[in-house]
Design an enzyme around this catalytic site. Structure first.
Site, PDB file in Angstrom:
ATOM      1  N   ASP A  59       9.671 -11.993  -2.725  1.00 30.40           N
ATOM      2  CA  ASP A  59      10.631 -11.592  -3.749  1.00 30.40           C
ATOM      3  C   ASP A  59      10.138 -11.945  -5.148  1.00 30.40           C
ATOM      4  OD1 ASP A  59      11.302 -14.216  -2.424  1.00 30.40           O
ATOM      5  OD2 ASP A  59      12.512 -14.433  -4.229  1.00 30.40           O
ATOM      6  N   ASN A  60       9.025 -12.676  -5.236  1.00 30.63           N
ATOM      7  CA  ASN A  60       8.413 -12.975  -6.532  1.00 30.63           C
ATOM      8  C   ASN A  60       7.143 -12.165  -6.765  1.00 30.63           C
ATOM      9  OD1 ASN A  60      10.340 -14.823  -7.365  1.00 30.63           O
ATOM     10  ND2 ASN A  60       9.297 -16.553  -6.408  1.00 30.63           N
TER      11      ASN A  60
END
Length: 485
Positions: free
Chosen positions: A265-266
């Site tokens: 998610d990063n």
């Protein structure tokens, strides 16, 4: 004039609110986001405005007041809707379907003067449906650290998001990793896209290949538009993403940067670095240096970053295989190491003063450099800055003159490595014409700033803020970073 009229007047004359916002992501529909409201803060004090970014938005810094920043990005008046994006992700190897923008939202999207689309994304703007019991806020120290990281990485040539503004918000927050209560802030970052690997992973989890196709078409239209006329644009997109991410990992490694939380998610779908939490620049060359105190097994340590990025790209295949042939994605991913090594070598050669070098001497010099840094534990950034600071044409005349006058004094245990390094550096210098020495000196200066964002440096500017509300050291440090001094 009543309050509503005053507000409308401010909106009309605020250059940040009259930009030509494009509803690019909003046009996809609410399968990808939730509309949210910004928090109402008790205080709004502008602590940072990045005037260097305003020309990219077609604005002159003198035409944008501090109150314009506060009105747009502290009080959040004059713009809506705000979109909290939905995504999932692999966090420390475990899949988490309960993610999403938990303390930020997509404020808006604006076309830069270079023709590219940019996101304004908030951090610390309040609760959303994905806050998971959190307060949705950002500590002031967290904001300070992200401003510094983004500017430092940008100046080092890393493809990164940057902070447009940071505003102190007057709340007292409780955190386990900071002395509490601690001060709060809201930050707005500018980057190419907030669409993540995890955005696609969520759609796969929901078994919605139709939404995956729609999102990928959007990504190619706005961020890989040069592929639009290609028949196999989906495969070419993935192949280019592999190259971008491999080169990004090389940029981190050459810069001595440890992101610390490389969950999917990063990971940006445009291959851009963003979201800086417990990051750190390595003090010495330690392959297992770990920036996050909670990374007990060193999953995201410094040397693991390239392999983790490659693994994240491999896991993304699972989310895309419904619409892209997996064998072709695997073939594209097989080139990751080649892209990474090529970029890493080029960047490290520049740190040593050379735009291009002939093999095999080039690789030998790089290997000796890494061996010396690891065995001696001389400061990673200090070593290169000393080369830049003390470089002189007479180094061509005698290997004993290389790094003479610097404070790099190797111990007896590594003296042979150091001597071999000096001899090889001297030999390579003599492969260039004497008049090329000025070019080498300039390359060294451009790629090795004297100011490095090590943890003690960050603490040295935070302490005056925390104790005396003195922002001068912070402002001075930002100025040094931006000027590469």
């Amino acid at each position: 004039m009543n309050q509503a009229e005053t507000s409308n007047n401010e909106n009309t004359h605020n250059p940040l609110l009259t930009l030509n916002y494009e509803p690019a992501l909003a046009s996809l529909g609410d399968d990808y986001y939730d509309e949210v409201m910004a928090a109402d803060f008790p205080q709004t004090i502008l602590r940072w405005r990045n005037d260097a970014l305003l020309p990219l938005l077609g604005l002159h810094p003198q035409t944008v007041t501090d109150q314009d920043f506060i009105h747009a990005f502290g009080k959040f008046q004059g713009r809506k809707p705000f979109l909290a994006l939905r995504y999932h992700g692999y966090q420390f190897g475990e899949y988490n379907p309960h993610l999403g923008d938990g303390r930020g939202f997509l404020y808006g999207q604006v076309r830069g003067t270079n023709g590219e689309l940019y996101d304004f994304g908030t951090k610390g703007s309040g609760k959303t449906p994905y806050s998971r019991g959190g307060d949705g806020m950002l500590t002031l120290k967290g904001g300070v650290r992200e401003v510094l990281a983004a500017e430092a990485l940008h100046q080092l040539g890393v493809r990164t998001s940057r902070c447009l503004t940071m505003i102190e918000t007057g709340l007292s927050l409780w955190r386990g990793d900071e002395p509490s209560p601690t001060r709060s802030s809201v930050m707005v970052r500018l980057n190419s896209s907030h669409i993540r690997f995890g955005t696609f992973e969520r759609l796969h989890y929901l078994q919605r290949p139709d939404l995956t196709t729609k999102l990928l078409d959007h990504v190619i239209q706005y961020y890989y538009s040069h592929l639009l006329r290609e028949k196999n644009q989906y495969v070419l997109f993935y192949a280019e993403l592999v190259k971008r991410v491999a080169e990004l990992a090389a940029q981190w490694m050459a810069s001595g940067f440890c992101h610390a939380v490389l969950n999917t998610d990063n990971m940006s779908i445009t291959g851009e670095s963003f979201d800086y939490g417990p990051y750190a620049f390595i003090p010495t060359y330690d392959p297992y240096f770990t920036a996050a105190y909670f990374d007990y097994y060193r999953r995201y340590c410094y040397s693991h970053q390239p392999s983790i990025c490659q693994l994240n790209l491999e896991m993304l295949q699972e989310a895309l295989k419904a619409i892209i042939d997996q064998a072709e994605m695997e073939s594209a991913l097989a080139k990751f190491n080649e892209y990474y090594q090529n970029q890493y070598r080029l960047l490290m050669w520049k740190k040593l003063g050379f735009e291009q070098l002939q093999l095999p001497a080039a690789n030998e010099l790089l290997n000796l450099t890494i061996q010396f840094l690891q065995d001696s534990q001389v400061g990673y950034h200090h070593f290169f800055s000393e080369i830049a600071l003390t470089f002189a044409s007479p180094w061509r005349d005698d290997p004993a003159l290389v790094l003479k006058g610097s404070d790099i004094i190797p111990t007896s245990e590594v003296s042979n490595i150091f001597e071999n390094w000096c001899v090889l550096y001297h030999k390579i210098l003599n492969s260039f014409a004497p008049e090329h020495m000025d070019v080498i000196a300039q390359t060294l200066a451009e790629n090795n700033p004297q100011t490095v964002l090590l943890r003690p440096i960050i603490e040295s500017v935070w302490e005056p803020i925390a104790q005396e509300d003195n922002w001068q050291p912070f402002n001075d440090l930002v100025q040094k970073i931006q000027s590469k001094s």
